[in-house]
Design a protein around this motif. Structure first.
Motif, PDB file in Angstrom:
ATOM      1  N   GLU A  43      44.775  39.212  24.854  1.00  0.00           N
ATOM      2  CA  GLU A  43      44.936  38.077  25.747  1.00  0.00           C
ATOM      3  C   GLU A  43      44.035  38.278  26.958  1.00  0.00           C
ATOM      4  O   GLU A  43      44.003  39.359  27.550  1.00  0.00           O
ATOM      5  N   ILE A  44      43.300  37.238  27.309  1.00  0.00           N
ATOM      6  CA  ILE A  44      42.362  37.304  28.432  1.00  0.00           C
ATOM      7  C   ILE A  44      42.615  36.138  29.373  1.00  0.00           C
ATOM      8  O   ILE A  44      42.615  34.980  28.946  1.00  0.00           O
ATOM      9  N   GLY A  51      35.270  31.768  45.271  1.00  0.00           N
ATOM     10  CA  GLY A  51      34.006  32.434  44.960  1.00  0.00           C
ATOM     11  C   GLY A  51      34.139  33.764  44.251  1.00  0.00           C
ATOM     12  O   GLY A  51      33.154  34.459  44.033  1.00  0.00           O
ATOM     13  N   LYS A  52      35.372  34.153  43.882  1.00  0.00           N
ATOM     14  CA  LYS A  52      35.591  35.417  43.188  1.00  0.00           C
ATOM     15  C   LYS A  52      36.353  35.163  41.893  1.00  0.00           C
ATOM     16  O   LYS A  52      37.029  34.147  41.735  1.00  0.00           O
ATOM     17  N   THR A  53      36.257  36.112  40.977  1.00  0.00           N
ATOM     18  CA  THR A  53      36.893  35.966  39.670  1.00  0.00           C
ATOM     19  C   THR A  53      37.793  37.149  39.392  1.00  0.00           C
ATOM     20  O   THR A  53      37.368  38.307  39.461  1.00  0.00           O
ATOM     21  N   LYS A  54      39.062  36.853  39.069  1.00  0.00           N
ATOM     22  CA  LYS A  54      39.997  37.901  38.651  1.00  0.00           C
ATOM     23  C   LYS A  54      40.174  37.813  37.149  1.00  0.00           C
ATOM     24  O   LYS A  54      40.456  36.739  36.613  1.00  0.00           O
ATOM     25  N   VAL A  55      40.007  38.934  36.476  1.00  0.00           N
ATOM     26  CA  VAL A  55      40.134  38.989  35.023  1.00  0.00           C
ATOM     27  C   VAL A  55      41.305  39.898  34.658  1.00  0.00           C
ATOM     28  O   VAL A  55      41.402  41.028  35.156  1.00  0.00           O
ATOM     29  N   THR A  56      42.182  39.402  33.804  1.00  0.00           N
ATOM     30  CA  THR A  56      43.311  40.191  33.302  1.00  0.00           C
ATOM     31  C   THR A  56      43.205  40.255  31.783  1.00  0.00           C
ATOM     32  O   THR A  56      43.112  39.225  31.114  1.00  0.00           O
ATOM     33  N   SER A  64      44.736  45.528  31.763  1.00  0.00           N
ATOM     34  CA  SER A  64      43.627  45.899  32.635  1.00  0.00           C
ATOM     35  C   SER A  64      43.277  44.708  33.519  1.00  0.00           C
ATOM     36  O   SER A  64      43.211  43.576  33.043  1.00  0.00           O
ATOM     37  N   LYS A  65      43.092  44.958  34.810  1.00  0.00           N
ATOM     38  CA  LYS A  65      42.708  43.903  35.740  1.00  0.00           C
ATOM     39  C   LYS A  65      41.492  44.362  36.536  1.00  0.00           C
ATOM     40  O   LYS A  65      41.378  45.531  36.886  1.00  0.00           O
ATOM     41  N   PHE A  66      40.608  43.430  36.814  1.00  0.00           N
ATOM     42  CA  PHE A  66      39.486  43.756  37.691  1.00  0.00           C
ATOM     43  C   PHE A  66      38.992  42.495  38.375  1.00  0.00           C
ATOM     44  O   PHE A  66      39.260  41.368  37.939  1.00  0.00           O
ATOM     45  N   LEU A  67      38.301  42.692  39.461  1.00  0.00           N
ATOM     46  CA  LEU A  67      37.804  41.588  40.289  1.00  0.00           C
ATOM     47  C   LEU A  67      36.286  41.583  40.261  1.00  0.00           C
ATOM     48  O   LEU A  67      35.648  42.632  40.374  1.00  0.00           O
ATOM     49  N   ILE A  80      33.641  41.287  30.380  1.00  0.00           N
ATOM     50  CA  ILE A  80      34.729  41.319  29.406  1.00  0.00           C
ATOM     51  C   ILE A  80      34.278  41.995  28.112  1.00  0.00           C
ATOM     52  O   ILE A  80      35.026  42.743  27.482  1.00  0.00           O
ATOM     53  N   ILE A  81      33.033  41.732  27.719  1.00  0.00           N
ATOM     54  CA  ILE A  81      32.478  42.391  26.530  1.00  0.00           C
ATOM     55  C   ILE A  81      32.504  43.909  26.708  1.00  0.00           C
ATOM     56  O   ILE A  81      32.873  44.662  25.798  1.00  0.00           O
TER      57      ILE A  81
END
Length: 300
Positions: A43-44, A51-56, A64-67, A80-81
């Motif tokens: 799940e993504i 102006g920022k992107t949070k990815v879970t 895993s989370k990162f900004l 993500i790849i």
């Protein structure tokens, strides 16, 4: 001739058995593959804001989370790849992609979902800590025990008749305590009211997440006090202390000192701007924090 017929019949029977066996094996392999795919479902979630992107990313029961300091889709997909090994088409097929307009108000359902998700994440983290309490340092063991009994929050007045929830968002910078290394600092913390007595309001920290550069800190539990001085010429002061966990599962402390531009005495119905004091504010014993903040009441 009879022997040849017997041999031919045996061969046919063997072929039939192999065909049946082969079909069964094929079905079994197919079933195993389906189970494996189901178990490894990824799940993504991608959230773009300010102006920022949070990815879970959730994969095999791990999160895993990162900004990312970008909104460029190609950069987001590349990141993500690197984390998942999926190709672009697979990512686009499964990701939940959301862009929040910074000029629009977040609707009630979204606010409620964010509060509940943060609270659930924090509760899960506390449960994990309690399960391995024997391995934790004495300080954390003591804090968890005091949290369970309520002693962690100190002396309080009568409980609030109505529990109110608030979001405190941050945007600023962090400076390494050991040197002059600088990084962006952002994130949010959720709190809910517990009691008010003698101009001191006590709050429970219910969850949240903070980013220093691309390092994520999950907010697990904590407390906040607002001291109202009752003087329009004196800013109210806020102290927030919380336990946070980094991506390596190290448990450390967040300590924030803030002031309010207006009195926080009474009902808070509109967002209030806060100023973080530095170097009093720090995280993990590694970073001094300096940021603007906003405390916003959330609809229940």
């Amino acid at each position: 001739m009879a022997e040849e017929l017997a041999d031919e019949a045996e061969d046919l029977a063997s072929d039939a058995r192999m065909n049946v066996l082969g079909k069964n094996i094929e079905d079994e392999i197919e079933g195993a593959d389906e189970e494996e795919i189901e178990e490894q479902e990824t799940e993504i979630e991608v959230e773009i804001k300010n102006g920022k992107t949070k990815v879970t990313i959730e994969f095999e029961d791990e999160k895993s989370k990162f900004l990312l300091d970008t909104t460029d889709e190609s950069v987001i997909i590349s990141a993500i790849i690197d984390k998942t090994g999926l190709d672009e088409s697979e990512i686009r097929d499964i990701w939940d992609f959301e862009i929040e307009d910074e000029d629009s108000d977040t609707d009630d359902s979204t606010q409620t979902a964010r509060v509940e998700n943060a609270k659930q994440d924090a509760q899960d983290r506390v449960s994990e800590l309690e399960q391995k309490i024997d391995q934790l340092e004495q300080r954390i063991q003591s804090l968890l025990q005091r949290l369970e009994t309520g002693a962690y929050f100190g002396r309080m007045g009568d409980p609030e008749s109505i529990t109110e929830s608030f979001n405190i968002s941050f945007d600023g910078s962090a400076t390494s305590i050991g040197d002059t290394t600088a990084a962006d600092f952002s994130g949010e913390i959720f709190v809910e009211s517990l009691s008010t007595s003698n101009n001191v309001s006590t709050f429970r920290v219910t969850g949240g997440e903070l980013f220093v550069g691309d390092e994520l800190y999950d907010v697990v539990f904590g407390k906040m006090r607002i001291i109202s001085h009752g003087d329009p010429n004196t800013n109210d002061t806020i102290l927030l202390i919380s336990e946070v966990i980094d991506e390596q599962d190290h448990i450390t402390t967040l300590r924030l000192s803030l002031t309010s531009e207006v009195s926080l005495d009474g009902d808070l119905v509109e967002p209030v701007n806060l100023k973080m004091l530095s170097p009093q504010s720090k995280i993990a014993g590694q970073w001094f924090l300096d940021a603007s903040a906003q405390m916003t009441p959330l609809n229940s």
